[in-house]
Design a protein around this motif. Structure first.
Motif, PDB file in Angstrom:
ATOM      1  N   ILE A 195      41.078  59.124  30.859  1.00 34.85           N
ATOM      2  CA  ILE A 195      39.585  58.991  31.015  1.00 34.85           C
ATOM      3  C   ILE A 195      39.483  57.305  30.834  1.00 34.85           C
ATOM      4  N   GLU A 196      38.745  57.133  32.051  1.00 36.82           N
ATOM      5  CA  GLU A 196      38.356  55.593  32.179  1.00 36.82           C
ATOM      6  C   GLU A 196      37.518  55.286  31.233  1.00 36.82           C
ATOM      7  N   ILE A 197      37.727  54.064  30.186  1.00 36.78           N
ATOM      8  CA  ILE A 197      36.762  53.943  29.072  1.00 36.78           C
ATOM      9  C   ILE A 197      36.395  52.398  29.260  1.00 36.78           C
ATOM     10  N   TRP A 198      37.007  51.682  30.021  1.00 34.08           N
ATOM     11  CA  TRP A 198      36.679  50.067  30.269  1.00 34.08           C
ATOM     12  C   TRP A 198      36.947  49.453  31.472  1.00 34.08           C
ATOM     13  N   ASN A 199      36.041  48.858  32.179  1.00 30.81           N
ATOM     14  CA  ASN A 199      36.362  48.316  33.552  1.00 30.81           C
ATOM     15  C   ASN A 199      35.887  46.866  33.462  1.00 30.81           C
ATOM     16  N   LEU A 200      37.063  46.059  33.676  1.00 34.64           N
ATOM     17  CA  LEU A 200      37.021  44.698  33.553  1.00 34.64           C
ATOM     18  C   LEU A 200      37.022  43.865  34.951  1.00 34.64           C
ATOM     19  N   VAL A 201      35.963  43.429  35.632  1.00 32.58           N
ATOM     20  CA  VAL A 201      35.709  42.825  36.972  1.00 32.58           C
ATOM     21  C   VAL A 201      35.929  41.359  36.746  1.00 32.58           C
ATOM     22  N   PHE A 202      36.723  40.969  37.614  1.00 31.77           N
ATOM     23  CA  PHE A 202      37.109  39.320  37.982  1.00 31.77           C
ATOM     24  C   PHE A 202      36.257  39.105  39.242  1.00 31.77           C
ATOM     25  N   MET A 203      35.090  38.484  38.842  1.00 27.66           N
ATOM     26  CA  MET A 203      33.901  38.111  39.906  1.00 27.66           C
ATOM     27  C   MET A 203      34.447  36.779  40.438  1.00 27.66           C
ATOM     28  N   GLN A 204      35.117  36.820  41.744  1.00 27.36           N
ATOM     29  CA  GLN A 204      35.836  35.685  42.168  1.00 27.36           C
ATOM     30  C   GLN A 204      35.449  35.302  43.733  1.00 27.36           C
ATOM     31  N   ASN A 205      34.965  36.483  44.259  1.00 21.84           N
ATOM     32  CA  ASN A 205      34.692  36.156  45.843  1.00 21.84           C
ATOM     33  C   ASN A 205      33.271  36.418  46.232  1.00 21.84           C
ATOM     34  N   GLU A 206      32.866  36.294  47.326  1.00 21.32           N
ATOM     35  CA  GLU A 206      31.630  36.502  48.054  1.00 21.32           C
ATOM     36  C   GLU A 206      32.029  37.622  49.239  1.00 21.32           C
ATOM     37  N   ARG A 207      31.049  38.781  49.116  1.00 26.75           N
ATOM     38  CA  ARG A 207      31.252  39.699  50.148  1.00 26.75           C
ATOM     39  C   ARG A 207      30.158  39.662  51.215  1.00 26.75           C
ATOM     40  N   GLY A 208      30.485  40.197  52.569  1.00 20.89           N
ATOM     41  CA  GLY A 208      29.293  40.182  53.620  1.00 20.89           C
ATOM     42  C   GLY A 208      28.804  41.599  53.664  1.00 20.89           C
ATOM     43  N   ALA A 209      28.261  41.995  54.529  1.00 23.44           N
ATOM     44  CA  ALA A 209      27.551  43.327  54.903  1.00 23.44           C
ATOM     45  C   ALA A 209      28.558  44.299  55.094  1.00 23.44           C
ATOM     46  N   THR A 211      29.164  48.954  54.978  1.00 24.54           N
ATOM     47  CA  THR A 211      28.614  50.479  54.905  1.00 24.54           C
ATOM     48  C   THR A 211      28.991  51.282  53.740  1.00 24.54           C
ATOM     49  N   SER A 212      30.274  50.808  53.113  1.00 20.75           N
ATOM     50  CA  SER A 212      30.679  51.734  51.934  1.00 20.75           C
ATOM     51  C   SER A 212      31.346  50.836  51.002  1.00 20.75           C
ATOM     52  N   LYS A 213      31.890  51.634  49.731  1.00 18.80           N
ATOM     53  CA  LYS A 213      32.713  50.669  48.834  1.00 18.80           C
ATOM     54  C   LYS A 213      33.784  49.840  49.177  1.00 18.80           C
ATOM     55  N   ASP A 214      34.651  50.300  50.368  1.00 20.39           N
ATOM     56  CA  ASP A 214      35.595  49.387  50.883  1.00 20.39           C
ATOM     57  C   ASP A 214      35.583  48.879  52.341  1.00 20.39           C
ATOM     58  N   ASP A 215      34.312  48.923  52.884  1.00 21.68           N
ATOM     59  CA  ASP A 215      34.179  48.478  54.306  1.00 21.68           C
ATOM     60  C   ASP A 215      33.032  47.216  54.350  1.00 21.68           C
ATOM     61  N   PHE A 216      33.680  46.136  53.875  1.00 22.90           N
ATOM     62  CA  PHE A 216      32.989  44.984  53.930  1.00 22.90           C
ATOM     63  C   PHE A 216      33.999  43.676  54.205  1.00 22.90           C
ATOM     64  N   GLU A 217      33.575  42.448  54.452  1.00 22.32           N
ATOM     65  CA  GLU A 217      34.211  41.475  54.720  1.00 22.32           C
ATOM     66  C   GLU A 217      34.220  40.539  53.621  1.00 22.32           C
ATOM     67  N   ILE A 218      35.192  39.743  53.133  1.00 17.22           N
ATOM     68  CA  ILE A 218      35.260  39.146  52.075  1.00 17.22           C
ATOM     69  C   ILE A 218      35.142  37.688  52.701  1.00 17.22           C
ATOM     70  N   LEU A 219      33.878  36.979  52.347  1.00 18.84           N
ATOM     71  CA  LEU A 219      33.648  35.610  53.021  1.00 18.84           C
ATOM     72  C   LEU A 219      34.401  34.541  52.369  1.00 18.84           C
ATOM     73  N   GLY A 220      34.668  34.675  51.028  1.00 19.76           N
ATOM     74  CA  GLY A 220      35.234  33.616  50.671  1.00 19.76           C
ATOM     75  C   GLY A 220      35.156  33.452  49.081  1.00 19.76           C
ATOM     76  N   PRO A 221      35.626  32.284  48.362  1.00 20.63           N
ATOM     77  CA  PRO A 221      35.683  32.225  46.895  1.00 20.63           C
ATOM     78  C   PRO A 221      34.472  31.824  46.507  1.00 20.63           C
ATOM     79  N   LEU A 222      33.931  32.259  45.260  1.00 16.77           N
ATOM     80  CA  LEU A 222      32.531  31.707  44.588  1.00 16.77           C
ATOM     81  C   LEU A 222      32.741  30.420  44.156  1.00 16.77           C
ATOM     82  N   PRO A 223      31.561  29.713  43.849  1.00 16.52           N
ATOM     83  CA  PRO A 223      31.907  28.200  43.338  1.00 16.52           C
ATOM     84  C   PRO A 223      32.637  28.507  41.701  1.00 16.52           C
ATOM     85  N   LYS A 224      32.104  29.692  40.980  1.00 19.04           N
ATOM     86  CA  LYS A 224      32.610  29.604  39.864  1.00 19.04           C
ATOM     87  C   LYS A 224      33.093  31.100  39.715  1.00 19.04           C
ATOM     88  N   LYS A 225      34.144  31.298  38.910  1.00 21.42           N
ATOM     89  CA  LYS A 225      34.839  32.610  38.539  1.00 21.42           C
ATOM     90  C   LYS A 225      34.042  33.127  37.524  1.00 21.42           C
TER      91      LYS A 225
END
Length: 887
Positions: A195-209, A211-225
C-alpha cells in the motif's frame, strides 16, 4: 492510533523541524482547473509557479481533499474515497531530496514514544524514478536494502499538475501488509498487498503541453528546486489501527454502524450490501465537508457533485431497507467524528443538516415521480409484447428524471422484465466521454501572473478608501497586454498599479469602484479594480488625456456618486441578511451576494418559497432598522474573538488571522466584511424588496433596490397603480379587488368558450361515424382532426366517436396539427380488440411518417409527432395496416 492523533503527530514532527504549520485551505479555491482542492499542494501553487514569494521557506499542512473521478467505484473496492486528508511537507527552494526522505523515514519508523508512528522498517518499500540514482542512494543510506527499492516509469514516478508548469521525479513509500493480502514482489507486483502511504515529489523541472501523465516534453530545470510531499492520512490510519481498509477506521466505521441500525441489515454479509454501506460512509463524510465549505446542491459544477453524492446515500439506504429519512442521522455522526479536527462541523451543524435533509426530501419526491414513470414505461413494454426495457428508456429515467439505474433494475425484475443494460451503459459512456472532453477543453495552464510577482512581493496596496475618496499615489507599474510597459498614451487600455488607492477592488460581493487617475495634463478613466493575490490593486483604466509614466505622482479618485450608491447597496445587504435571520431563524445563512449602486441581491440557504407575508416582514424589519438610524461601527480584531462575539462569516471563505468586523446597531447585525459602508443606517435610504426566487436546490435569492433607486422604483409603481385606477375608474385602494373581479369574469368566459368549442368539436363526431370505412369486418375512422382542435380534446373526440359504434368492431385514429406538432390518439373498441387489434401496434404504422412516438394500453394510445407534412402518408399507412390485420 486514532486518526486525529495521526494528524497531530505529523504536524508536530515538521513544526519541530522548523516548518510553518499552515491550516487546510477550503475545498473550494479559485483555480480554473479544479472543482475541488484535490491535493495538499494546491494552495501553494502560486509559490511553486514562482508567481508569488512564499512567506516561509518550508511549510507543513494537513489538507482536506476531494476527488470525484472515481465516484462510481466508491464502495465497489475499499481503495477509493472521495474525501481524504493529505498530510504534506513543502520546501520552496530550501531543502531537497535527502532531507525530504530523511524527514519521512524518521516519522514513519520512530517509536510512538518518540513521536513517530512506529512502523516496522522491514515492511517499508521505496520506489524511485527510472534514472534517479541519487534518490536510490539516499534510500540505501537510510538502511533500505536494494531489493526493497524499485524503479518505475513516468506514469508511476514522475509528477506534474497535468498542465504546463512544474514537474519532477518522485519517490513513493509503500507498506507491505503481508502474504495474506497478495503475492510477493513489491509494488510492481501487487498494490493491494503493498500500500502506498507517502509520495515525495522532487519538483525540479518545467514541463510543456501533453495529453497524458507520461506524454509531455520536459522543457528544462526550474529556477529553484522544491519539495512537495503527500502522506495519505486515511491509509496510515487503517494500517496503524490494524484493520483491513479505510472503511474500518475510527472515522468511517461508526457511520456504517449507524447505517446498520437504520436499515436492519449487517455489514460483511453480502458484497452488494457492503458496497451500499461503504457508499453511505464515504459520501456522508464528503457531503458534510462540502456543505461546511459553502457548497450547495445544484444541477451543475460543484453543486451537481454534492447532489449526486447525497442522492447516492439516500438510494443506498433505501436499497438496504431504510423506510424513513436517514440524512440527519448520518450528518450527526459525521459531525461528531470529524469536528475534533474540523470544529466548523459542530458550530455550523444546523446549516449542514438543513441542506442535506432538504436534498434528501427533494430526492424522495423524485423517486416517487420516477416510480410512476417506470410503471408507465413497463406497461408500454408489456403492451408491445416485449419483456425488455430499452437502454434508451432506462437512460432517460436516469438522466432526465434522476431515477437510479439500480432501482430500475430492481423494479424491472419485480415486474418480470429485464433491462437492456448494455444499451444503458453505452449511453452512459457516451455522456461521460462528452463530459470528460468538455472538462479537458476547459483545462488550461494557470494564468501567467509572473508579471505581478515583483509587485506582490513588494507588499499590499494601501487601501485608503475607508477614510477618503481622493488620495495621492505613486505609479508603481503599468501593464498592457500582460507585459510591463514604461508609458501608456491616449486611447490605450492599461493596468495601473499604485502604492495606495481609495478605489475599492471588487470583493465580498461588492463590485469595484469607478473613478479616475489624474495629474497635470493627465486623465485616466478607471473602469474596474481587481486584486492580485488578494493584496495588489490593479486599476483597469483607459488613458483619456496625456500619457502616464511609471513613477508618476498622481491623484486617484473614486467617483463619489458611485461610492455613495455602493455603500448603500452593501450596507443594505447586511440589513436584509439580519432581517432574514430574524424572520426565518438562524438557518437562513448567506450563500452569496452581489451589490452595486442602488441594488442588492442576497442568496441564502433555505428550503421552500417564502410567503408574501414573510417577504413583507423582511422588508419591514429592514426599513425599521434603516429608520432607527443605527450607528455603523467597524473594527479589526482576530478571527477567534470575532466569532466569539457572534460575527457572521461567509462559509467557504478563507479569512486571515485578523478580520474586519462591521457592526450595525449593536446586536442587530454583525458580520465579517471588508466592504465600504454608510456611517448611519438611515443613509441607506428605503429598501424595496423586489421579490425572491430559487437559484438552486436549497438556495433562495432576495433582490432589492435601495436609496434613490428604491424611490424611483416606488414612484414608477405608484404611477402604474394610478393608471390602473384611472382605467378601471376606481380609487387606488380598490384596484386589487377590481382586478380580481375582472380575472374571475375572464375565467368564467374562458370556460364558457371552451365548452362552446368542445360542443362544436363533438358535433363532428356523427359525421366521422357516417363516413367510416369498412375494411373487412372492422370500421375505420382514420382522419386529420378538424383545424384548431387542441391536443387535449383529441382524446375526448376519439372516445366519443368510438362510443357511437356500439358493439361493432371499430378503430379510430385522429391526427391533429397544432403549432407545427402532430398530436395523435388511437382508440380500439372491445369488438376490434377481440379481432386482435391493439392501439399501440397501430402507432407503429403511422409514427415514422410524422416523426412521432407514443404508447398506451391496447384500447388507447397517445403521443405526438413533429412532421405535419407526413399526415397523409401516415393515414394511408394506417389503412394499409388495418387491411393487413383484417385479412
Amino acid at each position: 492510533m486514532q486518526t486525529h492523533e495521526i494528524r497531530r503527530r505529523f504536524l508536530d514532527h515538521f513544526v519541530r523541524a522548523g516548518h510553518t504549520e499552515v491550516p487546510s485551505a477550503s475545498l473550494i479555491l479559485a483555480d480554473p482547473n479544479l472543482l475541488f482542492v484535490n491535493a495538499g499542494m494546491v494552495q501553494f501553487v502560486p509559490f511553486f509557479l514562482g508567481q508569488q514569494t512564499p512567506p516561509y521557506a518550508t511549510a507543513t499542512s494537513v489538507q482536506k481533499c476531494v476527488r470525484t473521478g472515481d465516484i462510481e467505484n466508491v464502495g465497489i473496492t475499499t481503495r477509493h474515497n472521495t474525501f481524504f486528508q493529505m498530510a504534506g511537507n513543502f520546501s520552496f527552494g530550501d531543502y531537497f531530496k535527502r532531507e525530504a526522505i530523511t524527514f519521512a523515514w524518521s516519522l514513519l519508523t520512530n517509536s510512538v514514544e518518540d513521536g513517530g508512528y512506529g512502523f516496522d522498517p522491514e515492511k517499508l518499500w521505496a520506489t524511485v524514478y527510472l534514472d534517479d540514482d541519487e534518490a536510490e542512494q539516499i534510500w540505501l543510506s537510510m538502511g533500505v536494502p536494494a531489493e526493497r527499492i524499485q524503479r518505475r516509469g513516468m506514469a508511476d514516478n514522475y509528477w506534474s499538475m497535468g498542465i504546463p508548469g512544474p514537474c519532477g521525479p518522485c519517490s513513493e513509500i509503500y507498506y507491505d501488509r503481508g502474504p495474506e493480502y497478495g503475492i510477493e514482489g513489491g509494488p510492481e507486483a501487487d498494490e493491494d498487498r503493498y500500500i502506498e502511504i507517502w509520495n515525495l515529489v522532487f519538483m525540479q523541472n518545467e514541463r510543456g503541453a501533453g495529453t497524458s501523465k507520461d506524454d509531455f516534453e520536459i522543457l528544462g530545470p526550474l529556477p529553484k528546486k522544491n519539495i512537495d510531499t503527500g502522506m495519505g492520512v486515511e491509509r496510515v490510519a487503517f494500517l496503524l489501527q490494524g484493520v483491513d481498509n479505510v472503511y474500518e477506521t475510527d472515522l468511517l466505521r461508526p457511520i456504517i454502524d449507524k447505517a446498520e441500525e437504520l436499515t436492519g441489515r449487517s455489514y460483511g454479509v453480502t458484497h452488494e450490501d457492503d458496497v451500499r454501506f461503504r457508499v453511505i460512509a464515504d459520501h456522508a463524510r464528503t457531503g458534510a465537508m462540502l456543505i461546511a465549505d459553502g457548497v450547495n446542491p445544484g444541477n451543475d459544477g460543484r453543486g451537481y457533485v454534492l447532489r449526486r453524492l447525497l442522492r447516492r446515500i439516500v438510494r443506498s439506504a433505501r436499497l438496504l431497507g431504510a423506510e424513513k429519512p436517514v440524512m440527519g442521522e448520518f450528518m450527526k455522526v459525521v459531525s461528531d467524528l470529524m469536528s475534533p479536527s474540523y470544529p466548523e462541523l459542530a458550530t455550523d451543524f444546523r446549516r449542514i443538516e438543513t441542506v442535506a435533509v432538504g436534498e434528501e426530501t427533494a430526492f424522495l419526491k423524485t423517486l416517487n415521480t420516477g416510480s410512476t414513470l417506470f410503471d408507465n414505461t413497463a406497461a408500454a413494454v408489456k403492451a408491445k409484447g416485449s419483456n425488455t426495457i430499452a437502454g434508451t428508456d432506462a437512460f432517460t429515467l436516469h438522466d432526465t428524471y434522476g431515477f437510479p439505474i439500480d432501482l430500475t433494475l430492481e423494479m424491472a425484475a419485480e415486474a418480470g422484465l429485464s433491462v437492456d443494460e448494455d444499451g444503458f451503459r453505452s449511453l452512459m459512456a457516451e455522456q461521460r466521454k462528452r463530459a470528460k472532453d468538455d472538462a479537458q477543453a476547459r483545462k488550461h495552464a494557470h494564468a501567467d501572473l509572473t508579471v505581478y510577482k515583483e509587485l506582490v512581493d513588494r507588499g499590499a496596496t494601501e487601501f485608503t478608501g475607508f477614510d477618503e475618496l481622493t488620495s495621492e499615489a505613486h505609479v508603481l507599474a503599468l501593464i498592457a497586454d500582460g507585459v510591463r510597459v514604461p508609458v501608456a498614451t491616449v486611447g490605450q487600455d492599461v493596468e495601473v498599479i499604485l502604492d495606495r488607492s481609495p478605489l475599492y477592488a471588487e470583493s465580498g460581493g461588492q463590485i469595484a469602484d469607478r473613478g479616475s487617475i489624474t495629474a497635470n495634463g493627465l486623465k485616466l478613466r478607471v473602469n474596474d479594480v481587481q486584486k492580485i493575490a488578494k493584496k495588489v490593486w490593479v486599476h483597469k483604466s483607459t488613458v483619456e488625456q496625456g500619457q502616464v509614466t511609471e513613477g508618476d505622482v498622481v491623484l486617484a479618485q473614486a467617483d463619489p456618486a458611485w461610492r455613495r450608491g455602493a455603500t448603500q447597496g452593501h450596507s443594505g445587504t447586511h440589513m436584509v441578511h439580519a432581517a432574514l435571520r430574524q424572520i426565518l431563524g438562524p438557518n437562513a445563512v448567506q450563500a452569496g451576494s452581489m451589490n452595486k449602486p442602488g441594488y442588492l441581491r442576497f442568496d441564502f440557504n433555505w428550503q421552500g418559497q417564502l410567503s408574501e407575508q414573510q417577504k413583507s416582514e423582511i422588508e419591514a424589519v429592514s426599513n425599521d432598522a434603516v429608520g432607527a438610524d443605527f450607528p455603523v461601527n467597524t473594527f479589526v480584531t482576530d478571527l477567534t474573538k470575532a466569532k466569539e462575539m457572534g460575527a457572521m462569516a461567509l462559509f467557504g471563505e478563507n479569512y486571515g488571522d485578523e478580520v474586519r468586523v462591521v457592526e450595525i446597531g449593536g446586536p442587530f447585525s454583525m458580520e465579517l466584511c471588508g466592504g465600504t459602508h454608510v456611517q448611519h443606517s438611515s443613509q441607506i435610504g428605503p429598501i424595496t424588496v423586489l421579490g425572491e426566487s430559487s437559484v438552486g436546490s436549497g438556495i433562495r435569492r432576495v433582490e432589492a433596490f435601495v436609496g434613490l433607486d428604491s424611490y424611483k422604483y416606488l414612484a414608477k409603481e405608484r404611477a402604474l397603480l394610478a393608471g390602473l385606477a384611472s382605467s378601471l375608474k376606481v380609487p387606488s385602494d380598490e384596484v386589487p379587488a377590481r382586478v380580481e373581479q375582472l380575472v374571475d369574469r375572464l375565467k368564467v368566459a374562458e370556460k364558457e368558450l371552451e365548452r362552446t368549442k368542445m360542443a362544436a368539436v363533438l358535433s363532428s363526431a356523427g359525421k366521422f361515424v357516417e363516413e367510416a370505412e369498412r375494411i373487412g369486418s372492422v370500421l375505420l375512422v382514420a382522419v386529420a382532426a378538424p383545424e384548431g382542435v387542441p391536443a387535449g380534446d383529441l382524446r375526448t373526440l376519439a372516445t366519443d366517436i368510438r362510443g357511437r359504434f356500439g358493439t361493432l368492431p371499430a378503430v379510430v385514429v385522429l391526427l391533429g396539427n397544432a403549432d407545427g406538432k402532430v398530436p395523435f390518439v388511437v382508440t380500439v373498441n372491445k369488438g376490434a380488440q377481440e379481432l386482435g387489434f391493439k392501439a399501440g401496434d397501430l402507432v407503429g404504422a403511422f409514427g415514422p411518417s410524422i416523426a412521432g412516438r407514443g404508447g398506451g394500453k391496447p384500447e388507447m394510445a397517445q403521443g405526438a409527432g413533429s412532421d405535419p407534412s407526413g399526415i397523409p402518408t401516415g393515414l394511408a399507412a394506417v389503412r394499409a395496416r388495418v387491411a393487413e390485420l383484417a385479412g
